[in-house]
Design a protein around this motif. Structure first.
Motif, PDB file in Angstrom:
ATOM      1  N   LEU A  66      -0.311   3.700  -8.813  1.00 64.41           N
ATOM      2  CA  LEU A  66      -0.816   2.784  -7.790  1.00 64.41           C
ATOM      3  C   LEU A  66      -2.350   2.804  -7.738  1.00 64.41           C
ATOM      4  O   LEU A  66      -3.004   1.771  -7.657  1.00 64.41           O
ATOM      5  CB  LEU A  66      -0.239   3.153  -6.415  1.00 64.41           C
ATOM      6  CG  LEU A  66       1.263   2.924  -6.222  1.00 64.41           C
ATOM      7  CD1 LEU A  66       1.705   3.456  -4.867  1.00 64.41           C
ATOM      8  CD2 LEU A  66       1.621   1.449  -6.355  1.00 64.41           C
ATOM      9  N   VAL A  67      -2.915   3.999  -7.787  1.00 60.73           N
ATOM     10  CA  VAL A  67      -4.377   4.135  -7.733  1.00 60.73           C
ATOM     11  C   VAL A  67      -5.017   3.506  -8.960  1.00 60.73           C
ATOM     12  O   VAL A  67      -6.031   2.788  -8.867  1.00 60.73           O
ATOM     13  CB  VAL A  67      -4.782   5.619  -7.610  1.00 60.73           C
ATOM     14  CG1 VAL A  67      -6.300   5.775  -7.765  1.00 60.73           C
ATOM     15  CG2 VAL A  67      -4.318   6.179  -6.277  1.00 60.73           C
ATOM     16  N   GLU A  68      -4.451   3.757 -10.139  1.00 55.91           N
ATOM     17  CA  GLU A  68      -5.001   3.172 -11.367  1.00 55.91           C
ATOM     18  C   GLU A  68      -4.929   1.649 -11.324  1.00 55.91           C
ATOM     19  O   GLU A  68      -5.835   0.961 -11.802  1.00 55.91           O
ATOM     20  CB  GLU A  68      -4.241   3.711 -12.579  1.00 55.91           C
ATOM     21  CG  GLU A  68      -4.524   5.183 -12.851  1.00 55.91           C
ATOM     22  CD  GLU A  68      -3.685   5.736 -13.995  1.00 55.91           C
ATOM     23  OE1 GLU A  68      -2.742   5.019 -14.414  1.00 55.91           O
ATOM     24  OE2 GLU A  68      -3.962   6.860 -14.459  1.00 55.91           O
ATOM     25  N   LEU A  73      -0.488  -1.589   0.304  1.00 54.17           N
ATOM     26  CA  LEU A  73      -1.674  -2.413   0.082  1.00 54.17           C
ATOM     27  C   LEU A  73      -2.799  -1.515  -0.405  1.00 54.17           C
ATOM     28  O   LEU A  73      -2.960  -0.377   0.082  1.00 54.17           O
ATOM     29  CB  LEU A  73      -2.101  -3.111   1.381  1.00 54.17           C
ATOM     30  CG  LEU A  73      -1.045  -3.973   2.077  1.00 54.17           C
ATOM     31  CD1 LEU A  73      -1.601  -4.545   3.375  1.00 54.17           C
ATOM     32  CD2 LEU A  73      -0.579  -5.093   1.156  1.00 54.17           C
ATOM     33  N   GLY A  74      -3.571  -2.001  -1.360  1.00 49.56           N
ATOM     34  CA  GLY A  74      -4.653  -1.183  -1.895  1.00 49.56           C
ATOM     35  C   GLY A  74      -5.948  -1.956  -2.047  1.00 49.56           C
ATOM     36  O   GLY A  74      -5.943  -3.157  -2.313  1.00 49.56           O
ATOM     37  N   ARG A  75      -7.072  -1.268  -1.831  1.00 55.53           N
ATOM     38  CA  ARG A  75      -8.399  -1.870  -2.015  1.00 55.53           C
ATOM     39  C   ARG A  75      -9.353  -0.784  -2.543  1.00 55.53           C
ATOM     40  O   ARG A  75      -9.171   0.411  -2.295  1.00 55.53           O
ATOM     41  CB  ARG A  75      -8.974  -2.393  -0.698  1.00 55.53           C
ATOM     42  CG  ARG A  75      -8.242  -3.577  -0.092  1.00 55.53           C
ATOM     43  CD  ARG A  75      -8.534  -4.868  -0.882  1.00 55.53           C
ATOM     44  NE  ARG A  75      -7.973  -6.023  -0.176  1.00 55.53           N
ATOM     45  CZ  ARG A  75      -6.727  -6.423  -0.239  1.00 55.53           C
ATOM     46  NH1 ARG A  75      -5.848  -5.718  -0.959  1.00 55.53           N
ATOM     47  NH2 ARG A  75      -6.306  -7.490   0.423  1.00 55.53           N
ATOM     48  N   THR A  76     -10.358  -1.231  -3.255  1.00 54.01           N
ATOM     49  CA  THR A  76     -11.451  -0.320  -3.610  1.00 54.01           C
ATOM     50  C   THR A  76     -12.556  -0.478  -2.568  1.00 54.01           C
ATOM     51  O   THR A  76     -12.824  -1.587  -2.091  1.00 54.01           O
ATOM     52  CB  THR A  76     -12.028  -0.622  -5.004  1.00 54.01           C
ATOM     53  OG1 THR A  76     -12.486  -1.970  -5.044  1.00 54.01           O
ATOM     54  CG2 THR A  76     -10.993  -0.387  -6.075  1.00 54.01           C
ATOM     55  N   GLU A  89     -17.222   4.711  -5.780  1.00 53.61           N
ATOM     56  CA  GLU A  89     -16.086   3.820  -5.559  1.00 53.61           C
ATOM     57  C   GLU A  89     -14.831   4.645  -5.276  1.00 53.61           C
ATOM     58  O   GLU A  89     -14.426   5.465  -6.088  1.00 53.61           O
ATOM     59  CB  GLU A  89     -15.858   2.929  -6.780  1.00 53.61           C
ATOM     60  CG  GLU A  89     -14.796   1.863  -6.569  1.00 53.61           C
ATOM     61  CD  GLU A  89     -14.673   0.936  -7.770  1.00 53.61           C
ATOM     62  OE1 GLU A  89     -15.185  -0.182  -7.713  1.00 53.61           O
ATOM     63  OE2 GLU A  89     -14.063   1.382  -8.772  1.00 53.61           O
ATOM     64  N   SER A  90     -14.251   4.389  -4.102  1.00 55.36           N
ATOM     65  CA  SER A  90     -13.027   5.078  -3.713  1.00 55.36           C
ATOM     66  C   SER A  90     -11.893   4.063  -3.594  1.00 55.36           C
ATOM     67  O   SER A  90     -12.112   2.850  -3.604  1.00 55.36           O
ATOM     68  CB  SER A  90     -13.235   5.798  -2.372  1.00 55.36           C
ATOM     69  OG  SER A  90     -14.299   6.730  -2.463  1.00 55.36           O
ATOM     70  N   VAL A  91     -10.690   4.588  -3.462  1.00 54.48           N
ATOM     71  CA  VAL A  91      -9.499   3.740  -3.326  1.00 54.48           C
ATOM     72  C   VAL A  91      -8.830   4.066  -1.995  1.00 54.48           C
ATOM     73  O   VAL A  91      -8.668   5.238  -1.636  1.00 54.48           O
ATOM     74  CB  VAL A  91      -8.513   3.971  -4.487  1.00 54.48           C
ATOM     75  CG1 VAL A  91      -7.183   3.247  -4.210  1.00 54.48           C
ATOM     76  CG2 VAL A  91      -9.116   3.497  -5.797  1.00 54.48           C
TER      77      VAL A  91
END
Length: 267
Positions: free
Chosen positions: A224-226, A248-251, A258-260
């Motif tokens: 998911l993070v990648e 839901l994911g955002r950088t 840069e974090s996630v």
């Protein structure tokens, strides 16, 4: 005006006019302003009108009405920065001690004096006066600088306290959101996890906080993070533990890195 730029003014007090004229002649070649007075009362009146403009006061010891010690004691009480000298042909040791103690005398010079020695004494007096003035200026400057520093420290402390309260509020609010929030820093470490997210991850891996996602118990979190790092966004549904979640994911950019952020919404 700085201390070393002040004009040099010397007040000479004696009830004998010929003594005052002799003192004026001694300093003819010096860049001094010599002011004379025939009594202690006259000397105090002159100094009252002139303010703090005299650096050195030279007084005879034996004068009628007000003697030199009484005069210089009054000078010390009102103008303590002046350097005070007594001239006297009266060599009583008790008088010398009284002059030094009561009038805070810098030097007791016997009459008749040596002109050159008197000129050297005056030079030493002026060096002493301007050194003390310079030290006072430096102390005042230091006090002002310390005051400014204290005000800045106080303001900084208040700012930090306000930020800490805001951070505590944000953390409390984030921790109690009805959704799961996980933060992964640029190194891949799980850096933040609120209450709901902790409950989700706890079902997958007992020790997860500060863990590198490369070593996380469930490879799906790493995937998911990648995906978020690659596509900048994520919107998917998956089952973690005993229930399905919309993830839901955002950088995000934090501290120039840069974090996630992953958000888990219960389906």
């Amino acid at each position: 005006m700085e201390a070393n730029e002040m004009p040099v003014r010397i007040l000479c007090v004696d009830d004998e006019r010929n003594v005052l004229r002799s003192l004026e002649r001694i300093f003819l070649d010096d860049d001094y302003e010599i002011v004379t007075a025939g009594s202690g009362d006259e000397g105090l009146e002159i100094m009252s009108e002139a303010g703090d403009s005299f650096q050195v006061v030279v007084s005879d010891y034996r004068m009628p009405v007000m003697n030199g010690v009484e005069f210089l004691k009054a000078v010390y009480e009102r103008w303590p920065d002046t350097v005070r000298i007594v001239l006297s042909g009266y060599a009583d040791a008790g008088a010398i001690v009284a002059a030094i103690n009561e009038g805070h005398i810098y030097k007791f010079i016997p009459k008749p004096w040596n002109d050159e020695e008197l000129r050297v004494t005056i030079l030493n007096c002026l060096e002493r006066y301007f050194l003390l003035k310079k030290n006072q200026e430096l102390l005042e400057e230091l006090a002002r600088a310390n005051q400014v520093l204290e005000e800045k420290v106080q303001q900084r402390t208040e700012d930090l306290e306000l930020r800490n309260r805001a951070l505590e509020f944000s953390q409390t609010m984030l921790g109690n959101l009805p959704v799961g929030v996980v933060g992964i820093d640029e190194c891949g470490l799980i850096a933040h996890c609120n209450t709901v997210a902790a409950g989700i991850l706890k079902q997958l891996c007992d020790d997860f906080f500060g863990t590198d996602i490369q070593h996380f118990c469930d490879d799906r979190l790493k995937i998911l993070v990648e995906q978020v790092r690659k596509e900048r966004t994520l919107n998917t549904v998956d089952t973690f533990g005993d229930r399905p979640w919309r993830v839901l994911g955002r950088t995000v950019i934090f501290a120039d890195s840069e974090s996630v952020v992953l958000v888990f919404l219960e389906v």
